[in-house]
Design a protein around this motif. Structure first.
Motif, short mmCIF file in Angstrom:
data_model
loop_
_atom_site.label_atom_id
_atom_site.label_comp_id
_atom_site.label_asym_id
_atom_site.label_seq_id
_atom_site.Cartn_x
_atom_site.Cartn_y
_atom_site.Cartn_z
N VAL A 141 0.86 -1.18 0.00
CA VAL A 141 0.00 0.00 0.00
C VAL A 141 0.90 1.23 0.00
O VAL A 141 1.72 1.40 0.90
CB VAL A 141 -0.92 0.03 1.24
CG1 VAL A 141 -1.82 1.26 1.22
CG2 VAL A 141 -1.76 -1.25 1.30
N PRO A 142 0.76 2.10 -0.99
CA PRO A 142 1.64 3.28 -1.04
C PRO A 142 1.43 4.17 0.17
O PRO A 142 0.32 4.31 0.69
CB PRO A 142 1.22 3.97 -2.34
CG PRO A 142 -0.12 3.43 -2.69
CD PRO A 142 -0.19 2.04 -2.12
N THR A 172 -2.81 6.51 -2.04
CA THR A 172 -3.51 6.62 -3.32
C THR A 172 -4.10 5.28 -3.77
O THR A 172 -4.96 5.24 -4.64
CB THR A 172 -2.59 7.17 -4.41
OG1 THR A 172 -1.37 6.39 -4.42
CG2 THR A 172 -2.25 8.63 -4.14
N LEU A 173 -3.63 4.19 -3.17
CA LEU A 173 -4.21 2.86 -3.35
C LEU A 173 -4.52 2.29 -1.98
O LEU A 173 -3.70 2.40 -1.06
CB LEU A 173 -3.24 1.92 -4.07
CG LEU A 173 -2.89 2.22 -5.53
CD1 LEU A 173 -1.79 1.29 -6.00
CD2 LEU A 173 -4.12 2.07 -6.42
N LEU A 174 -5.70 1.69 -1.84
CA LEU A 174 -6.13 1.16 -0.54
C LEU A 174 -6.79 -0.20 -0.74
O LEU A 174 -7.48 -0.42 -1.75
CB LEU A 174 -7.13 2.12 0.11
CG LEU A 174 -6.59 3.49 0.50
CD1 LEU A 174 -7.74 4.46 0.78
CD2 LEU A 174 -5.67 3.39 1.71
N PRO A 175 -6.62 -1.13 0.22
CA PRO A 175 -7.26 -2.45 0.10
C PRO A 175 -8.75 -2.33 0.42
O PRO A 175 -9.15 -2.21 1.57
CB PRO A 175 -6.52 -3.30 1.14
CG PRO A 175 -6.03 -2.32 2.14
CD PRO A 175 -5.76 -1.04 1.41
N ALA A 195 -7.74 2.16 -6.42
CA ALA A 195 -7.36 3.57 -6.47
C ALA A 195 -8.32 4.41 -5.64
O ALA A 195 -9.54 4.28 -5.77
CB ALA A 195 -7.36 4.05 -7.92
N ALA A 196 -7.77 5.26 -4.81
CA ALA A 196 -8.61 6.16 -4.01
C ALA A 196 -9.48 7.03 -4.91
O ALA A 196 -10.63 7.33 -4.56
CB ALA A 196 -7.74 7.02 -3.10
N ASP A 197 -8.96 7.41 -6.07
CA ASP A 197 -9.75 8.21 -7.01
C ASP A 197 -10.99 7.45 -7.48
O ASP A 197 -12.06 8.05 -7.68
CB ASP A 197 -8.90 8.62 -8.21
CG ASP A 197 -7.84 9.67 -7.85
OD1 ASP A 197 -8.03 10.38 -6.84
OD2 ASP A 197 -6.85 9.76 -8.59
N THR A 198 -10.87 6.15 -7.66
CA THR A 198 -12.01 5.33 -8.06
C THR A 198 -13.04 5.27 -6.94
O THR A 198 -14.26 5.37 -7.19
CB THR A 198 -11.54 3.90 -8.42
OG1 THR A 198 -10.62 3.98 -9.50
CG2 THR A 198 -12.71 3.01 -8.80
N ASN A 230 -2.65 5.62 5.45
CA ASN A 230 -2.68 7.08 5.37
C ASN A 230 -3.95 7.49 4.61
O ASN A 230 -4.09 7.20 3.42
CB ASN A 230 -1.44 7.57 4.65
CG ASN A 230 -1.40 9.09 4.50
OD1 ASN A 230 -2.34 9.79 4.86
ND2 ASN A 230 -0.31 9.59 3.96
N LEU A 231 -4.85 8.17 5.29
CA LEU A 231 -6.14 8.53 4.69
C LEU A 231 -6.21 10.01 4.30
O LEU A 231 -7.29 10.51 3.99
CB LEU A 231 -7.27 8.16 5.66
CG LEU A 231 -7.34 6.66 5.99
CD1 LEU A 231 -8.44 6.39 7.00
CD2 LEU A 231 -7.54 5.82 4.74
N ASP A 232 -5.07 10.69 4.30
CA ASP A 232 -5.05 12.10 3.93
C ASP A 232 -5.57 12.32 2.51
O ASP A 232 -6.41 13.20 2.27
CB ASP A 232 -3.62 12.66 4.03
CG ASP A 232 -3.11 12.76 5.46
OD1 ASP A 232 -3.93 12.65 6.40
OD2 ASP A 232 -1.89 12.95 5.63
N TYR A 233 -5.06 11.53 1.58
CA TYR A 233 -5.43 11.74 0.17
C TYR A 233 -6.91 11.43 -0.05
O TYR A 233 -7.63 12.23 -0.67
CB TYR A 233 -4.57 10.85 -0.74
CG TYR A 233 -4.89 11.05 -2.21
CD1 TYR A 233 -4.34 12.12 -2.92
CD2 TYR A 233 -5.76 10.19 -2.89
CE1 TYR A 233 -4.65 12.32 -4.26
CE2 TYR A 233 -6.06 10.38 -4.23
CZ TYR A 233 -5.51 11.44 -4.90
OH TYR A 233 -5.82 11.65 -6.23
N LEU A 234 -7.37 10.30 0.41
CA LEU A 234 -8.77 9.90 0.22
C LEU A 234 -9.72 10.95 0.75
O LEU A 234 -10.65 11.39 0.06
CB LEU A 234 -9.03 8.56 0.91
CG LEU A 234 -10.50 8.08 0.89
CD1 LEU A 234 -10.93 7.75 -0.53
CD2 LEU A 234 -10.68 6.88 1.81
#
Length: 207
Positions: free
Chosen positions: A5-6, A10-13, A62-65, A89-93
């Protein structure tokens, strides 16, 4: 966990995502989009989503998805849960969600450092792996699951750590609800700073 997981989140399980009615705590009855992330090492023996524990069972998404999926629904609130979502890390999401005008709520045991930008933080501490000390002061809601009588004392320990504005809830563990609910009713009547939370989604037979 072998999942790579980066660190920027930006990618999450992703275990599952679904639109429903919030069933527990302060926001009960409100429409919300649930994002359930895989991965947890807290190990509650009564957990009703043990299939969330192994992050590798759930695809990196992808968090964007995830944000794009949440945008499709009329209820502009997201609940991030798990598993234990603060493993990541949930900052981006959360920044992306809030940038789309979507409110962000989290359900966490507090066992990992706080990340993300939140409109509402529900802290649900567990005996099996306690919260990090700094989490309690940020909680908007303290929700303690009552599995046996000793959990009332456990709840009071954490009530001393949260802010004076934090909402306090006692919730019967589902399999022990018949036994524990009368005790919770008596406790709240004698300690009215607390309120009762029920898993209303289970009564409504919705996710």
């Amino acid at each position: 966990m072998a999942h790579q997981v980066p660190e920027d989140g930006t990618l999450l399980p992703l275990m599952e995502e679904f639109y429903t009615i919030q069933g527990e705590g302060y926001n009960t009855g409100k429409a919300a989009y649930f994002i359930r992330l895989g991965g947890c090492d807290v190990g509650c023996h009564w957990c009703d989503v043990k299939e969330s524990w192994d992050a590798e069972l759930h695809p990196l998404t992808a968090a964007d998805t995830i944000v794009a999926n949440a945008e499709k629904f009329p209820g502009k609130a997201v609940v991030v849960t798990g598993g234990e979502p603060l493993i990541y890390n949930l900052d981006y999401l959360t920044a992306q969600l809030q940038g789309k005008g979507i409110k962000t709520f989290i359900e966490t045991s507090g066992a990992y450092p706080l990340s993300g930008h939140w409109d509402w933080i529900c802290l649900s501490p567990k005996k099996f792996k306690g919260p990090m000390p700094h989490i309690a002061q940020h909680a908007n809601e303290l929700k303690v699951i009552v599995f046996n009588k000793s959990d009332f004392e456990f709840a009071e320990q954490y009530a001393k750590l949260v802010s004076t504005n934090c909402k306090l809830y006692l919730q019967p563990e589902w399999s022990k609800a018949k036994e524990m609910t009368p005790l919770i009713v008596d406790y709240v009547m004698n300690n009215p700073k607390w309120e009762i939370s029920l898993q209303t989604h289970k009564y409504l037979n919705i996710p």
